[in-house]
Scaffold this active site. Structure first.
Site, PDB file in Angstrom:
ATOM      1  N   GLY A  47       0.822  -1.197   0.000  1.00 20.00           N
ATOM      2  CA  GLY A  47       0.000   0.000   0.000  1.00 20.00           C
ATOM      3  C   GLY A  47       0.859   1.250   0.000  1.00 20.00           C
ATOM      4  CD  GLN A  52       3.139   5.694   2.900  1.00 15.51           C
ATOM      5  OE1 GLN A  52       2.200   5.133   2.358  1.00 15.51           O
ATOM      6  NE2 GLN A  52       4.169   5.045   3.396  1.00 15.51           N
ATOM      7  CB  CYS A  99       5.180   1.840   7.284  1.00 15.26           C
ATOM      8  SG  CYS A  99       4.594   3.400   6.600  1.00 15.26           S
ATOM      9  CG  LEU A 100       6.611   1.265   1.128  1.00 11.43           C
ATOM     10  CD1 LEU A 100       5.917   1.638  -0.175  1.00 11.43           C
ATOM     11  CD2 LEU A 100       7.824   0.390   0.869  1.00 11.43           C
ATOM     12  CG  HIS A 141      -0.558   0.708   7.422  1.00 16.03           C
ATOM     13  ND1 HIS A 141       0.466   0.250   8.230  1.00 16.03           N
ATOM     14  CD2 HIS A 141       0.014   1.600   6.572  1.00 16.03           C
ATOM     15  CE1 HIS A 141       1.599   0.851   7.872  1.00 16.03           C
ATOM     16  NE2 HIS A 141       1.350   1.675   6.875  1.00 16.03           N
ATOM     17  CD  GLU A 142      -1.329   2.085   2.911  1.00 15.19           C
ATOM     18  OE1 GLU A 142      -0.987   3.266   2.739  1.00 15.19           O
ATOM     19  OE2 GLU A 142      -0.507   1.174   3.156  1.00 15.19           O
ATOM     20  CG  HIS A 145       0.036   6.376   5.828  1.00 16.12           C
ATOM     21  ND1 HIS A 145       1.175   6.858   6.417  1.00 16.12           N
ATOM     22  CD2 HIS A 145       0.296   5.078   5.530  1.00 16.12           C
ATOM     23  CE1 HIS A 145       2.091   5.901   6.469  1.00 16.12           C
ATOM     24  NE2 HIS A 145       1.584   4.795   5.943  1.00 16.12           N
TER      25      HIS A 145
HETATM   26 NI    NI Z   1       2.556   2.994   5.757  1.00 20.32          NI
END
Ligand code: NI
Length: 178
Positions: A47, A52, A99-100, A141-142, A145
């Site tokens: 994701g 991000q 997480c990226l 999670h997304e 963000h």
């Molecule tokens: Ni993330």
């Protein structure tokens, strides 16, 4: 298309509440989604949320590979715009997340086991659906963000937080109940 730079934890864009998308079909949003698709493919995650990539808008991409799916069926990559989440009950489950924006680390994070998700598709049409298991986890999670929330802010037990390499070397079974 372009591969975008990914913001890392510590940058304030990851702590801001993102703005609603007025019209998903305008060229700027189409281009952002195309660039995010390329960025996610390059980075190799499940994701990616617009904040991000330094774009404080309420949209994200996600997919679930068959190997991570509870049903064994893959969910193809898609965009979710202006998402709203409603937990379907109070049951929460622990599961591993990365997480990226927090590269190299992962943690066990509690999430609702089942949610209703509403939002817009990339073509601007509305949808409503029920998600469970890993798909529900990724979407929570997304969506976090978009509200400036990163997974460490959801953690309850920091013993289940570590570097990917170490956790692969020393796998820790998660507790059944939380
Ligand atoms: Ni993330």
């Amino acid at each position: 298309m372009a591969i975008l730079k990914i913001a890392r934890m510590g940058h304030p864009v990851l702590l801001a509440r993102a703005a609603m998308v007025e019209d998903p079909t305008v060229p700027e949003i189409r281009r952002l989604l195309a660039d995010m698709t390329e960025t996610l493919a390059d980075a190799g995650g499940v994701g990616l949320a617009a904040p991000q990539v330094y774009s404080s808008l309420r949209l994200f991409l996600f997919h679930v590979p068959a190997t991570r799916s509870d049903t064994g069926r893959a969910l193809p990559l898609r965009a979710v715009i202006n998402p709203e989440i409603t937990p379907l009950d109070s049951v929460m489950v622990l599961g591993w997340e990365g997480c990226l924006s927090i590269p190299g680390l992962r943690a066990a994070v509690p999430r609702y086991a089942a949610i209703r998700l509403t939002g817009l598709n990339a073509d601007g049409t509305g949808f409503e659906e029920t998600l469970t298991g890993f798909a529900a986890r990724v979407v929570q999670h997304e969506t976090d963000h978009l509200d400036g929330v990163l997974y460490p802010m959801r953690m309850e037990d920091f013993r289940y937080f570590g570097y990917n390499e170490e956790l692969e070397r020393h796998p820790a079974p998660l507790p059944e109940t939380i």
